[in-house]
Design an enzyme around this catalytic site. Structure first.
Site, mmCIF file in Angstrom:
data_model
loop_
_atom_site.group_PDB
_atom_site.id
_atom_site.type_symbol
_atom_site.label_atom_id
_atom_site.label_comp_id
_atom_site.label_asym_id
_atom_site.label_seq_id
_atom_site.Cartn_x
_atom_site.Cartn_y
_atom_site.Cartn_z
ATOM 1 N N SER A 22 0.844 -1.206 0.000
ATOM 2 C CA SER A 22 0.000 0.000 0.000
ATOM 3 C C SER A 22 0.871 1.244 0.000
ATOM 4 C CB SER A 22 -0.921 0.008 1.222
ATOM 5 O OG SER A 22 -0.201 -0.239 2.407
ATOM 6 N N GLU A 42 -9.511 -9.395 3.085
ATOM 7 C CA GLU A 42 -9.768 -7.982 2.776
ATOM 8 C C GLU A 42 -11.087 -7.822 2.023
ATOM 9 O OE1 GLU A 42 -6.454 -5.808 1.206
ATOM 10 O OE2 GLU A 42 -7.675 -4.061 0.710
ATOM 11 N N ASP A 52 5.054 -7.239 2.359
ATOM 12 C CA ASP A 52 4.435 -7.748 1.130
ATOM 13 C C ASP A 52 5.481 -8.137 0.094
ATOM 14 O OD1 ASP A 52 1.592 -7.896 0.883
ATOM 15 O OD2 ASP A 52 1.492 -5.728 1.178
HETATM 16 O O1 KIV Z 1 -0.560 -3.416 1.445
HETATM 17 C C1 KIV Z 1 -1.196 -3.359 2.509
HETATM 18 O O2 KIV Z 1 -1.078 -2.422 3.303
HETATM 19 C C2 KIV Z 1 -2.101 -4.470 2.791
HETATM 20 C C3 KIV Z 1 -3.068 -4.302 3.927
HETATM 21 C C4 KIV Z 1 -4.063 -3.259 3.629
HETATM 22 C C5 KIV Z 1 -3.677 -5.581 4.312
HETATM 23 O O3 KIV Z 1 -2.071 -5.443 2.129
#
Ligand code: KIV
Length: 263
Positions: free
Chosen positions: A48, A186, A86
């Site tokens: 994100s 999500e 991520d």
């Molecule tokens: O990228 C992110 O911040 C996420 C969360 C919103 C779960 O995947």
């Protein structure tokens, strides 16, 4: 005093004793230090950051190098919470080898303790099994997986009809069997998230998925109200920092112009 470090075992224990898991995103050392001091269990260095830090429309342009850069900052600032990052778009879809190499770099150079990977496609399941076999904890992510934004035609709720709901449930079980240590759900119906949470032994972490998940995650910028133009419907603003920042800088600016500061 150094705060106690949250381990993967603590996350399992929280589910067992039915204590909710608290997760927020962070992207730099200052914010990581603050949220760690606030006592969160888990920090996610989410892709994100492509949207809330870099200003892109979606998460697709985030690179592995950028993610490592942010993870290093967060891991320097955060003492205590479990750290997950991520795997950005394009760092695992091409091959199992690339996925494993990318995850290894996030742990080795980014100093996080686990990686998050979106979806449950057969290739993803293979990578998760490989990572887990090599001792790398993996968090799953189902429902509105932002890296598939073009497939969904926007950031839209998933699992609302019985077919897609069933698919998400099946995928959740597949991910658990593959060895994920937790699962982000999500933007899916609360009822579906509740069913999945009660079926799984691993903790579920919800975002826009109702109150029954084992934990909740929000993007830190949304919690703090850092964007006055937009906030996801499911997020709750606990502060209006955008206004405070804007007014503070306006005041500084006026004082400099009027030669009040420095006095
Ligand atoms: O990228 C992110 O911040 C996420 C969360 C919103 C779960 O995947």
């Amino acid at each position: 005093m150094k705060p106690r470090t949250t381990t993967i075992r603590d996350l399992y224990s929280l589910k067992k004793v039915e204590e909710k898991i608290v997760c927020v995103t962070a992207y730099d050392a200052t914010m990581a230090r603050l949220v760690a001091k606030a006592g969160v269990d888990l920090i996610l260095v989410g892709d994100s950051l492509g949207m809330v830090v870099q200003g892109h429309e979606n998460t697709l342009e985030v690179t592995l190098e950028q993610m490592i850069y942010h993870c290093r900052m967060v891991s320097r600032g955060a003492q205590g919470p479990f750290l997950t990052a991520d795997l950005p778009f394009g760092t695992f879809q091409v091959s199992t080898q690339k996925g494993v190499e990318s995850a290894v770099r996030l742990l080795k150079e980014g100093r996080v303790q686990s990686v998050k990977i979106e979806g449950a496609a057969p290739g993803v399941i293979t990578i998760i099994k490989q990572l887990v076999a090599h001792g790398i904890p993996v968090m799953g992510h189902l429902g509105l997986t932002p890296q598939s934004v073009h497939k969904f035609g926007g950031f839209v709720k998933q699992g609302s009809d019985s077919n897609s709901g069933r698919k998400i449930k099946e995928d959740a079980l597949k991910l658990q069997d593959a060895g994920v240590h937790a699962l982000v759900l999500e933007c899916i119906p609360a009822q579906l998230a509740e069913e999945i949470t009660s079926r799984l032994e691993i903790p579920t972490i919800g975002i826009g998925a109702g109150p029954s998940c084992d934990g909740q995650v929000l993007v830190i910028n949304d919690i703090l109200g850092l964007d006055e133009r937009f906030a996801p419907k499911f997020a709750k603003k606990y502060a209006k920092l955008a206004k405070i920042i804007r007014e503070s800088v306006q005041q500084f600016s006026q004082e400099v112009k009027k030669e009040i500061f420095p006095s």
